[in-house]
Design an enzyme around this catalytic site. Structure first.
Site, mmCIF file in Angstrom:
data_model
loop_
_atom_site.group_PDB
_atom_site.id
_atom_site.type_symbol
_atom_site.label_atom_id
_atom_site.label_comp_id
_atom_site.label_asym_id
_atom_site.label_seq_id
_atom_site.Cartn_x
_atom_site.Cartn_y
_atom_site.Cartn_z
ATOM 1 N N PHE A 1 -22.826 -12.760 22.689
ATOM 2 C CA PHE A 1 -22.269 -11.508 22.187
ATOM 3 C C PHE A 1 -20.769 -11.603 21.905
ATOM 4 O O PHE A 1 -20.153 -10.621 21.492
ATOM 5 C CB PHE A 1 -22.621 -10.345 23.112
ATOM 6 C CG PHE A 1 -24.113 -10.158 23.225
ATOM 7 C CD1 PHE A 1 -24.900 -10.105 22.095
ATOM 8 C CD2 PHE A 1 -24.737 -10.069 24.461
ATOM 9 C CE1 PHE A 1 -26.283 -9.969 22.181
ATOM 10 C CE2 PHE A 1 -26.113 -9.929 24.565
ATOM 11 C CZ PHE A 1 -26.897 -9.873 23.424
ATOM 12 N N ASN B 1 -8.111 11.584 3.682
ATOM 13 C CA ASN B 1 -7.729 11.754 2.277
ATOM 14 C C ASN B 1 -8.886 11.577 1.303
ATOM 15 O O ASN B 1 -8.686 11.574 0.083
ATOM 16 C CB ASN B 1 -6.538 10.842 1.915
ATOM 17 C CG ASN B 1 -6.870 9.370 2.057
ATOM 18 O OD1 ASN B 1 -8.012 8.960 1.849
ATOM 19 N ND2 ASN B 1 -5.879 8.568 2.399
ATOM 20 N N HIS C 1 0.825 -1.204 0.000
ATOM 21 C CA HIS C 1 0.000 0.000 0.000
ATOM 22 C C HIS C 1 0.862 1.257 0.000
ATOM 23 O O HIS C 1 1.248 1.749 1.056
ATOM 24 C CB HIS C 1 -0.909 -0.014 1.230
ATOM 25 C CG HIS C 1 -1.807 -1.213 1.289
ATOM 26 N ND1 HIS C 1 -1.362 -2.450 1.700
ATOM 27 C CD2 HIS C 1 -3.117 -1.368 0.976
ATOM 28 C CE1 HIS C 1 -2.360 -3.323 1.644
ATOM 29 N NE2 HIS C 1 -3.440 -2.695 1.211
ATOM 30 N N HIS D 1 -30.530 -15.046 22.090
ATOM 31 C CA HIS D 1 -29.583 -14.919 23.196
ATOM 32 C C HIS D 1 -28.919 -16.242 23.572
ATOM 33 O O HIS D 1 -28.056 -16.254 24.436
ATOM 34 C CB HIS D 1 -30.288 -14.333 24.418
ATOM 35 C CG HIS D 1 -30.495 -12.848 24.328
ATOM 36 N ND1 HIS D 1 -31.172 -12.261 23.288
ATOM 37 C CD2 HIS D 1 -30.093 -11.825 25.128
ATOM 38 C CE1 HIS D 1 -31.183 -10.948 23.469
ATOM 39 N NE2 HIS D 1 -30.539 -10.664 24.570
ATOM 40 N N HIS E 1 -4.040 3.205 -3.584
ATOM 41 C CA HIS E 1 -4.192 2.603 -2.255
ATOM 42 C C HIS E 1 -3.435 1.291 -2.062
ATOM 43 O O HIS E 1 -2.555 1.203 -1.217
ATOM 44 C CB HIS E 1 -5.675 2.392 -1.943
ATOM 45 C CG HIS E 1 -5.909 1.537 -0.737
ATOM 46 N ND1 HIS E 1 -5.718 2.017 0.534
ATOM 47 C CD2 HIS E 1 -6.276 0.232 -0.603
ATOM 48 C CE1 HIS E 1 -5.967 1.049 1.404
ATOM 49 N NE2 HIS E 1 -6.308 -0.045 0.748
ATOM 50 N N HIS F 1 -2.254 -1.150 7.147
ATOM 51 C CA HIS F 1 -1.769 -1.398 5.791
ATOM 52 C C HIS F 1 -0.652 -0.424 5.410
ATOM 53 O O HIS F 1 0.069 -0.665 4.451
ATOM 54 C CB HIS F 1 -2.917 -1.318 4.777
ATOM 55 C CG HIS F 1 -3.690 -0.042 4.824
ATOM 56 N ND1 HIS F 1 -4.810 0.131 5.604
ATOM 57 C CD2 HIS F 1 -3.511 1.134 4.187
ATOM 58 C CE1 HIS F 1 -5.282 1.355 5.424
ATOM 59 N NE2 HIS F 1 -4.518 1.979 4.578
ATOM 60 N N ARG G 1 -21.270 -18.550 36.878
ATOM 61 C CA ARG G 1 -21.041 -17.090 36.812
ATOM 62 C C ARG G 1 -20.950 -16.506 38.221
ATOM 63 O O ARG G 1 -20.185 -15.582 38.480
ATOM 64 C CB ARG G 1 -22.154 -16.388 36.030
ATOM 65 C CG ARG G 1 -23.519 -16.491 36.651
ATOM 66 C CD ARG G 1 -24.557 -15.569 35.995
ATOM 67 N NE ARG G 1 -25.887 -15.904 36.472
ATOM 68 C CZ ARG G 1 -26.921 -15.091 36.490
ATOM 69 N NH1 ARG G 1 -26.806 -13.860 36.027
ATOM 70 N NH2 ARG G 1 -28.094 -15.470 36.949
ATOM 71 N N GLU H 1 -19.669 -4.254 22.937
ATOM 72 C CA GLU H 1 -18.842 -5.451 23.107
ATOM 73 C C GLU H 1 -17.578 -5.383 22.260
ATOM 74 O O GLU H 1 -16.505 -5.820 22.693
ATOM 75 C CB GLU H 1 -19.645 -6.705 22.715
ATOM 76 C CG GLU H 1 -20.887 -6.953 23.554
ATOM 77 C CD GLU H 1 -22.087 -6.123 23.121
ATOM 78 O OE1 GLU H 1 -21.992 -5.418 22.087
ATOM 79 O OE2 GLU H 1 -23.109 -6.167 23.825
ATOM 80 N N ARG I 1 -25.518 -19.316 33.364
ATOM 81 C CA ARG I 1 -26.440 -18.445 34.072
ATOM 82 C C ARG I 1 -27.129 -19.218 35.182
ATOM 83 O O ARG I 1 -27.344 -18.721 36.274
ATOM 84 C CB ARG I 1 -27.508 -17.915 33.115
ATOM 85 C CG ARG I 1 -28.644 -17.181 33.836
ATOM 86 C CD ARG I 1 -29.715 -16.701 32.852
ATOM 87 N NE ARG I 1 -30.704 -15.873 33.519
ATOM 88 C CZ ARG I 1 -31.880 -16.325 33.973
ATOM 89 N NH1 ARG I 1 -32.213 -17.587 33.840
ATOM 90 N NH2 ARG I 1 -32.719 -15.509 34.581
ATOM 91 N N GLY J 1 -4.625 -3.754 11.074
ATOM 92 C CA GLY J 1 -4.930 -4.185 9.717
ATOM 93 C C GLY J 1 -6.448 -4.236 9.582
ATOM 94 O O GLY J 1 -7.028 -3.505 8.783
ATOM 95 N N PRO J 2 -7.099 -5.090 10.378
ATOM 96 C CA PRO J 2 -8.558 -5.028 10.425
ATOM 97 C C PRO J 2 -8.948 -3.649 10.976
ATOM 98 O O PRO J 2 -8.578 -3.296 12.102
ATOM 99 C CB PRO J 2 -8.925 -6.161 11.390
ATOM 100 C CG PRO J 2 -7.740 -7.092 11.356
ATOM 101 C CD PRO J 2 -6.558 -6.177 11.183
ATOM 102 N N LEU J 3 -9.643 -2.873 10.191
ATOM 103 C CA LEU J 3 -9.792 -1.458 10.517
ATOM 104 C C LEU J 3 -10.594 -1.229 11.795
ATOM 105 O O LEU J 3 -11.474 -1.996 12.152
ATOM 106 C CB LEU J 3 -10.388 -0.708 9.332
ATOM 107 C CG LEU J 3 -9.404 -0.612 8.149
ATOM 108 C CD1 LEU J 3 -10.105 -0.102 6.890
ATOM 109 C CD2 LEU J 3 -8.221 0.282 8.483
#
Lengths: 671, 671
Positions: A440, A188, A29, A476, A264, A69, A360, A414, A523, A117-119
């Site tokens: 989640f 940009n 890039h 859920h 890019h 990148h 829990r 999350e 739970r 990398g993963p934005l």
């Protein structure tokens, strides 16, 4: 040579090291380095307090390249300022075994603070670093002893700001008033599909003001004095994070590609590289040229860095004398070390004759006990603390009560929670945890994966781990999330069966330094396994163990995890009454079990006993590994339902009589 | 009785039906119904154009309850306005087999437009519905023939607005200027951990203005005239989506719980219910009381609804006469029907002697051919269209060029993309698709799961499906995403091996009406399998098939998917040269294969041939199902690396010689 011209020479060196690296690798890039080199240069040359000779210096400013990148630009800076990275390694950009991978990777390259990398991830990691800094500062700094006092900077891109995880993190950073967080936004106007206007017409400045940020600009992000004064303004705005909006041109200098998405993600090409060098008046067509005066200029960073670190070291020594106990504790926490008897409070959390208790709930007690012994234990929940039982009762709310609080309130976010926790771990001095419902996990898969890739210690607590949660229904109720956790390389997933196993699971999680751990908790209330009648829960450390058996050798093996261990046990006893000898195996962690020597694994699951049934209230996918193709994996190949938990168990055939019947059916087939 | 008092009576009926339902179920969420009933009532009583007698009427206003936990309030509205839902069913709230589950579920309850519960999803679904409405209106409406013309409303909560997916969708909705999208924000300042101020101090109005929304309020959300005039203002603000900020009190009326998180997620309790009824001057302590005048008032909705639908029907008939061809096509698309020869363009996309071609590239050609025959085929990519090859070249950009465009530009927003596509499918008249890299499935897991739960037709295109993508490295190389897709109940995942299989995969995807399909495609070029030498690619429809074998019966079976089918084939030929007879099976879809009769599955994978090796450039988890515990699953139990793709394949042992050697090893062990 004037000051300006050395600056320009330095910036062009960065640009063309990046362009040449991409060109040589035939992939990468070039666009962002060409446009963002000036802002990165100003930050690194005039502001960033770091020491290339010691990338782990505790009080360094953190720098996050959220647009991972643009890695070649960071590698150029690391080499030029004198980190342990050679020019030769930049020439190996994106090649097998090199320390200069396509996207920046924590642990691979010295000076890289986080894998991006993963934005959006880097954006949120930075928020976590700033949270950690503020927490340590509040805990350890004393009047006239500013031991922890650094900025967290990042360069973030259009793509980062479009990702939801960045929005979540930005809103929380504003709420927490993280004044030492300063982000340069490389605005940009171009992303891969073309002009950002086709999908991103929002007013970013107004949006960040709404989050409570201090916004500077838009400025000309390629103008050195503008960037310099903007960063000064950001530093002056205490009590609010700052976003500096820097207008830049992607692929700046490239006559035919600048300002377009063509700049890019692919090499400029030999001819366009030549033209770009000419256009920017860069006299060196030879790739990877670093003029000696440029190297000399950049390498001053080493001298500055040593001085900063030495000054800090002196402060630290004074601090050690004035506050020996705090200093010792801080050192320990920054190393991530534990007291030898860190777990001594965990033995007395409940009595053996206590009634059924949800895992829990036990986890909550364990956490509160851990907090007494591990001061760096800090985290929170995505607005579910009363349900996830993750509140540390005696330790305040971070940012709300005070910045000394250990309880983070992440809000219903999350994804940012996971990425912020990663940032806290990366900063050091904190052992972070997060809490939400297992379902989640789907909202926060990317940061869990990245923590595993980076090998950092984060504990992800996932409660409400099955249809056992009952009436909230299929939206859920996790089904595929458990196999999801197990599929992440390097992640340790543990689903304890009862209170004792939960204590053991927490011990593993805390002692697991080189990677993340997921704790999967119920739970619903579960019986406490009788430690006199059954095998001790310490067997959890081996991932799986023989919990009980009617006689040896057994006719059948029943395997369960978590809440279903109790069903497995019950089915074993039903079989016993029918004259069938069953072994019941508790298998709370596949990863820990698979890591055992074959001898042990065969002891627990002898290859010659082929009649095996597993039960787990989740997708049966993958269970063939333990029950064999001829065994039976009882689970859920469908979504759950809204009804009381025990009704769903019964309706979907997750009960001891069904398990026993399947085992008998298999036995008959064998005979 | 004054107009106001019947309104209050109606609102209290809604409130207490919800409270009583939660009370009887001993679980649920009374807080939101108590606070949000007035706004829901005003919307449904004064604005919402719907017909309870025909919940599928095409031109109805859509209503999304994004805070799906407030389900009891919606069930009350559905029963009261005369949908096919009895009071008896409300009494069965959250019970096994009832049509009143804990969170609202599409397909379970008539009148429920989408499944919600995981926060933020409904917000983004609504955006998709509004996009679909606008698309159909632009395509089909004619001067004086407004056939498609409805609003999309939602009630959204504090939690929804904190989720990143809502931020992403909101930004896109603003960019697209979706004027007929009207959201009521139930701003009650309370979430589960307490006051929202601990985590959510942002200025929501300013944030939404920044996105380009028209913001009304804050208003008193429990004051009928205020809500009424706010909705009118929202309707008047054409060209911008509207957010009406409604201040409410969670658990309104409950003397001891109102305004606190205690009102959120558990029954009020018998005594508090009694007190709340007294406090709100509700004279009926008997649960589930519906005063006759209330029912009469609500049931006017049926009459209004019939009238609206009849008026529309008349317009539709006129339209049919004036524009018969358009009308026929619209009807067809709304039914989701395909032309019998919809796939006739797919036969001629490439020649058999064409060189290697990436499956993403073939997919792009297929999509452009599909678009010629399926007018409702509409979708886009999360800013990766040039890479995912998902651009429909002749069909414009939605919202940018015009609203007739078929190409959505979702921006770098995978999560919202998935949820918006779901909304488009739910609206009807559109067959939506999305495009991103397989690794970014992690960013959009929740909507993929929900589409599977709802059983709706969405095609998710995931390219760059393995380490084969090369230099971008481990942050971009999927490992556990394929098993992730396979683990979702009801989702069909297909990873085609070449151009021919890609064509077949698309046919399956388009014809798969009652659930979503994931297409997993390569970045790298792959040889085209010779359809004369090998079995025809139509075998893909059965999920797996014998692609080639040296002789029958074979000694070993080699199984591959996608790009690794070519390695499997090569290994088969290596083995043949060594005198070992191999069968090569292409297994592009586990779900399709597992759904075949046992006879067919045993024909492809005969139980008596135990020497099996699989190869797939992904986590080997789950492959035991096909290779058995004694077989060998070659894959990746680690993350990838940054290097050219072919180098990574070789370094990680994913090559034909390794496969052949493993097969030979197994054979020797057998003998």
């Amino acid at each position: 040579m004037t000051a300006t011209s050395i600056d320009e020479l330095c910036i062009n060196t960065m640009r063309f090291l990046a362009v040449d690296a991409v060109e040589k690798a035939k992939s990468g890039h070039p666009g962002t380095p060409l446009g963002a080199a000036p802002m990165a240069y100003v930050l690194w040359d005039r502001f960033l307090k770091h020491n290339p000779a010691d990338p782990k210096w505790v009080n360094r400013d953190r720098f996050v390249l959220s647009c991972g990148h643009a890695s070649a630009m960071l590698y150029a800076l690391l080499y030029l300022t004198g980190y342990d990275l050679l020019l030769e390694e930049i020439k190996q950009f994106r090649q097998w075994g090199s320390r200069t991978p396509g996207h920046v990777e924590y642990g691979t390259t010295p000076g890289v603070e986080t894998t991006t990398g993963p934005l959006g991830q880097g954006f949120a990691n930075g928020v976590g670093m700033a949270i950690a800094e503020r927490s340590l500062a509040e805990h350890y700094n004393q009047p006239d002893h500013e031991i922890i006092d650094h900025y967290t900077y990042a360069i973030v891109s259009d793509g980062d700001l479009q990702e939801g995880v960045a929005s979540e993190a930005a809103s929380l950073a504003g709420t927490l008033r993280l004044g030492k967080l300063i982000y340069l936004y490389d605005d940009n106007d171009v992303s891969i599909e073309g002009s950002t206007s086709i999908a991103f017409a929002e007013n970013v400045a107004q949006r960040f003001q709404a989050y409570g940020w201090h916004v500077v600009g838009p400025i000309d992000g390629m103008d050195i004095p503008s960037v310099e004064s903007a960063i000064k303004m950001a530093q002056a705005a205490e009590g609010r994070p700052s976003l500096i909006i820097c207008h830049t041109i992607i692929g700046y200098g490239s006559p035919n590609k600048a300002g377009t998405s063509a700049a890019h993600g692919e090499p400029l090409g030999a001819e366009e590289t030549r033209l770009t060098k000419e256009n920017l008046r860069w006299p060196y067509q030879e790739p990877f040229t670093v003029p000696p005066e440029v190297l000399a200029h950049f390498r001053q960073a080493r001298e500055r860095g040593s001085r900063w670190q030495e000054e800090w070291q002196v402060r630290m020594e004074t601090y050690h004398m004035a506050y020996p106990e705090e200093a010792r504790q801080l050192d320990e926490e920054l190393r991530g070390d534990l007291l030898p008897d860190w777990d001594r409070e965990l033995a007395v959390l409940f009595s053996d004759n206590e009634g059924p208790i949800a895992t829990r709930e036990t986890s909550g007690r364990v956490m509160n006990a851990i907090a007494k012994r591990i001061h760096s234990f800090t985290g929170g929940s995505a607005d579910l603390a009363p349900s996830t039982r993750t509140l540390l009762r005696e330790y305040g709310s971070y940012g709300f009560d005070e910045y000394r609080g250990h309880n983070m309130h992440f809000g219903v976010r999350e994804h940012a929670m996971g990425a912020i926790a990663n940032g806290m771990a990366l900063h050091g001095g904190i052992i972070p945890y997060t809490g939400t419902f297992l379902i989640f996990y789907d909202y926060m898969r990317p940061p869990v994966r990245l923590a595993a890739l980076m090998g950092i210690r984060v504990v992800y607590i996932f409660t409400h781990d099955s249809i056992g949660l009952g009436e909230d229904g299929p939206t859920h109720q996790p089904v595929e999330q458990l196999i999801g956790l197990r599929s992440v390389p390097g992640l340790v997933t543990i689903r304890p069966a009862d209170a004792h196993e939960t204590v053991e699971a927490w011990k593993v999680a805390i002692e697991h330094r080189d990677g993340p751990t997921a704790l999967v908790l119920s739970r619903q209330k579960l019986p406490v396994l009788d430690q006199t009648e059954l095998a001790p829960a310490a067997g959890l450390r081996r991932g799986g163990y023989i919990l009980w058996e009617a006689a040896q050798p057994p006719d059948v093996i029943i395997i369960g995890t978590g809440s279903e261990v109790h069903i497995a046990l019950e089915s074993g006893k039903i079989l016993q009454e029918k004259g069938v000898s069953a072994r019941v195996v508790s298998l709370p962690s596949w990863e820990l079990f698979d890591a055992q020597p074959e001898e042990y694994r065969h002891e627990v699951l002898p290859p010659d006993i082929g009649v095996r049934v597993s039960i787990e209230a989740a997708s049966p996918l993958g269970w063939e590994r333990y029950v064999g193709v001829e065994g039976i994996a009882i689970g859920l190949s469908r979504f759950g339902a809204s009804a009381p938990g025990e009704v769903i168990y019964e309706k979907l055939g997750l009960d001891a009589h069904h398990v026993a019947a399947e085992a008998e059916k298999l036995l008959r087939r064998k005979i």
